[in-house]
Design an enzyme around this catalytic site. Structure first.
Site, PDB file in Angstrom:
ATOM      1  N   PHE A   1      43.268  16.561  28.712  1.00 63.35           N
ATOM      2  CA  PHE A   1      43.296  17.481  27.564  1.00 63.35           C
ATOM      3  C   PHE A   1      42.616  18.812  27.868  1.00 63.35           C
ATOM      4  O   PHE A   1      42.835  19.794  27.169  1.00 63.35           O
ATOM      5  CB  PHE A   1      42.660  16.821  26.329  1.00 63.35           C
ATOM      6  CG  PHE A   1      41.178  17.043  26.203  1.00 63.35           C
ATOM      7  CD1 PHE A   1      40.276  16.268  26.910  1.00 63.35           C
ATOM      8  CD2 PHE A   1      40.678  18.057  25.392  1.00 63.35           C
ATOM      9  CE1 PHE A   1      38.907  16.493  26.804  1.00 63.35           C
ATOM     10  CE2 PHE A   1      39.315  18.278  25.271  1.00 63.35           C
ATOM     11  CZ  PHE A   1      38.427  17.501  25.993  1.00 63.35           C
ATOM     12  N   LYS A   2      41.782  18.848  28.908  1.00 65.28           N
ATOM     13  CA  LYS A   2      41.072  20.098  29.200  1.00 65.28           C
ATOM     14  C   LYS A   2      42.025  21.253  29.497  1.00 65.28           C
ATOM     15  O   LYS A   2      41.684  22.407  29.282  1.00 65.28           O
ATOM     16  CB  LYS A   2      40.081  19.884  30.335  1.00 65.28           C
ATOM     17  CG  LYS A   2      38.964  18.942  29.908  1.00 65.28           C
ATOM     18  CD  LYS A   2      37.806  18.914  30.850  1.00 65.28           C
ATOM     19  CE  LYS A   2      36.656  18.106  30.266  1.00 65.28           C
ATOM     20  NZ  LYS A   2      36.987  16.659  30.083  1.00 65.28           N
ATOM     21  N   ASP A   3      43.245  20.924  29.952  1.00 64.08           N
ATOM     22  CA  ASP A   3      44.240  21.980  30.168  1.00 64.08           C
ATOM     23  C   ASP A   3      44.546  22.748  28.880  1.00 64.08           C
ATOM     24  O   ASP A   3      44.878  23.927  28.938  1.00 64.08           O
ATOM     25  CB  ASP A   3      45.561  21.372  30.669  1.00 64.08           C
ATOM     26  CG  ASP A   3      45.461  20.843  32.091  1.00 64.08           C
ATOM     27  OD1 ASP A   3      44.692  21.398  32.900  1.00 64.08           O
ATOM     28  OD2 ASP A   3      46.176  19.866  32.396  1.00 64.08           O
TER      29      ASP A   3
END
Ligand SMILES: *Cc1c(COP(=O)(O)O)cnc(C)c1O
Length: 470
Positions: A112-114
Site C-alpha cells: 500500500f505504500k505505493d
C-alpha cells in the site's frame, strides 16, 4: 491552508515546504491547522468521481500553494490504470463471510505504500523543479519502504536515492525488486550488518550537519505529511465503493505499525466521512493494541521488538501516533511536549482517563494477531474464497472478524500482496502457485545493481560524495 507542529514551537508553513520536511525543528509532526469539513452536498457530488478526480478534490483542500492545474496534472500522472492495475485504483471486493477488502497493493511494489509514494515522487519533482533545488534521499529499509521510495523516485529530476539495506537479510524477491533498478539516480547500498545498523548510519549522517547541508540530505519516512494526505483519499474511495448511499456507515480495519495508514483514516473521519469505527490491527508487536485497550502507551526497545511473519508491522514506537494524540488532547501542544518527554525518557504515558473519548468520539478500537492466527486466516480464506491474502492483510481480517458487530460493514485494507511473502503463504497452504502480477515473472533473474559496504557511516558518506561530486 497552513501547517502547524504538534509541539507548537515551529512557525506555520505552507504545504510545499512541509512536503520536503521530516520532523519539525521542534521535534514534533506537522498537521494542518484545521481539517476541512465536508458537507452532505459535497459528499454526494464526490460519490460520482473517478479516483484521480476525487484525489484532486480532497488534496486541493490541503495543498493551497500549488496552482490547481499543476496539482491536477501531478495527480493524473500518478493514479493511472497502468501504475495501479485498474481504473478504479483501489477496488473493493467482499469475502464469503461478508468482510470487505479494499485493494491498496496493486502498485509497482505490491504494497500500500505505493499509494502515497507514487504521489510523493511526482510532487517532489514538481516542487524541487520550481525552486531549482535538489534533494538526496538517504534511507534505511528492511523491505517495503525502500522499494516503494525507489519506484516512486526512479528517474525523477532533482532527486537521488541512497537506500541502505542489511546485506543478505531481505527476501530474494525484495532484493530483486530494488537491485534490478538500473536508473542512474537510484543507489542501492547493502550494509554488512542488521537493519538497526543501517538506521544508525542514517542517524549518524543526519547528525553531521555540515555534510547534511552540503549534500542536501533528506528523508521520506512514514511521518512525511505528503504521504498521509495522499492516503486520506482512499478512505473516501473505499467508503463510496462499499456503500450505495451516504446514509450508510462503514468501519475500516487497518493492519498497523507506525500508525501512518490509520492516521489518514482518522483525518478522513474528522473531515466528516461517515466512518463508524477505525479498527487498529497489530501483530505480536502490540504497542498500539495495548494503548487502545488500556490507555497506556509504552514504546518498546529494539530488543523487545519481535521479528514476525508480518514484518512490515514490526515496530516498537508508532512514529505517527503523536498526530492522533495531539487531536485527542484538544491540540494542546504543551501537553504533547510533556507526554513525549516521557517517551524520550523511555517511560511512555498513561491516558486511561480519556479512553471513553478515544472510543466514542474518535471511534477507535483494536485487536491483535499472532503467527498462528495469521497462518490459520490465510488458510481459511484460501479454502472459503479461493484467494491468497498476504500476512499483514490476514492480521487485519483476523481482528475484523473478532470485533465486528452484527450489521456492521467492515472494510479491511489490503496492505500487500501474497506474492511478496511466499514462505509464509506456503506455510499456510502448502505448495500452491502464488499468483504474481504480469511483468514480474523472472524478476529474480534480472541483472542487479548494488554496492556492498562495511558497517561504517564514513564509508557511506564517501560513497555519497563520490556519486554527487561529479
Ligand atoms: C508499512 C506497512 C504496514 C503498516 O503501516 P503503518 O502506516 O506503518 O501503520 C502494514 N502492512 C504493510 C504490508 C506495510 O508495508
Amino acid at each position: 491552508m497552513k501547517y502547524i507542529s504538534t509541539r507548537g514551537q515551529t512557525a506555520h508553513k505552507p504545504f510545499s515546504e512541509v512536503l520536503l520536511m521530516g520532523l519539525a525543528p521542534d521535534g514534533g509532526l506537522m498537521l494542518p491547522e484545521h481539517y476541512p469539513q465536508i458537507g452532505a452536498d459535497t459528499l454526494q457530488h464526490w460519490r460520482g468521481l473517478s479516483y484521480p478526480e476525487l484525489a484532486f478534490e480532497i488534496m486541493r483542500l490541503f495543498v493551497t500553494d500549488i496552482p490547481a492545474d499543476d496539482l491536477r496534472d501531478i495527480i493524473n500522472r500518478t493514479y493511472t490504470e497502468a501504475a495501479f492495475g485498474s481504473a478504479e485504483i483501489t477496488p473493493v471486493r467482499t469475502l464469503s463471510d461478508g468482510i470487505k477488502i479494499q485493494a491498496l497493493s496493486n502498485g509497482p511494489t505490491l504494497a500500500f505504500k505505493d499509494m502515497a509514494m507514487q504521489f510523493l515522487g511526482n510532487a517532489f519533482e514538481y516542487v524541487l523543479g520550481k525552486e531549482g533545488k535538489v534533494l538526496n534521499i538517504l534511507g534505511a529499509t528492511s523491505g517495503d519502504t525502500g522499494s516503494a521510495a525507489e519506484y516512486a523516485l526512479r528517474g525523477k529530476k532533482g532527486v537521488n536515492v541512497f537506500m541502505l539495506s542489511p546485506e543478505g537479510k531481505m527476501s530474494s524477491f525484495q532484493r530483486a525488486q530494488m537491485f534490478s533498478l538500473q536508473d542512474e539516480n537510484i543507489h542501492n547500498i547493502a550494509v554488512e550488518g542488521m537493519f538497526d545498523d543501517c538506521q544508525d548510519i542514517v542517524k549518524a549522517v543526519q547528525n553531521d550537519a555540515a555534510f547534511k547541508a552540503q549534500y542536501h540530505i533528506g528523508t521520506v519516512n512514514s511521518i512525511n505529511w505528503g504521504r498521509i494526505v495522499a492516503q486520506v483519499v482512499y478512505y473516501f474511495a473505499g467508503y463510496f465503493n462499499a456503500t450505495t448511499s451516504n446514509e450508510q456507515k462503514v468501519s475500516f480495519c487497518v493492519p498497523s505499525g507506525n500508525f501512518g495508514n490509520v492516521c489518514a483514516g482518522h483525518i478522513a473521519r474528522q473531515m466528516g466521512l461517515p466512518i463508524h469505527r477505525l479498527i487498529v490491527a497489530t501483530n505480536e508487536n502490540d504497542v498500539l493494541d495495548e494503548f487502545f485497550k488500556t490507555g497506556a502507551y509504552r514504546p518498546r526497545t529494539t530488543e523487545h521488538t519481535h521479528v514476525t511473519s508480518s514484518p512490515s508491522m514490526d515496530i516498537s514506537k508508532a512514529s505517527n501516533f503523536e498526530r492522533f494524540v495531539f487531536d485527542l488532547m484538544d491540540r494542546d501542544s504543551s501537553e504533547i511536549q510533556v507526554l513525549w518527554a516521557e517517551v524520550a525518557a523511555g517511560k511512555g504515558f498513561d491516558l486511561h482517563f480519556v479512553l471513553d473519548k478515544v472510543r466514542e468520539q474518535y471511534g477507535f478500537v483494536s485487536g491483535k494477531s499472532h503467527h498462528a492466527d495469521r497462518i490459520a486466516t490465510i488458510k481459511q480464506v484460501f479454502e472459503s474464497d479461493g484467494e491468497l491474502i498476504d500476512p499483514h492483510t490476514a492480521d487485519g481480517i483476523k481482528v475484523a472478524r473478532e470485533v465486528r458487530e452484527p450489521g456492521e460493514t467492515v472494510v479491511c485494507l489490503e496492505t500487500a500482496l501474497a506474492a511478496k511473502f511466499d514462505a509464509t503463504i506456503r506455510e499456510a497452504v502448502g505448495d500452491v502457485a502464488i499468483p504474481r502480477p504480469a511483468g514480474l515473472e523472472g524478476l529474480e533473474d534480472l541483472p542487479q545493481r548494488v554496492q556492498i559496504v562495511s558497517n561504517n557511516a564514513e564509508v557511506v558518506k564517501d560513497l555519497i560524495r563520490k556519486a554527487l561530486d561529479q
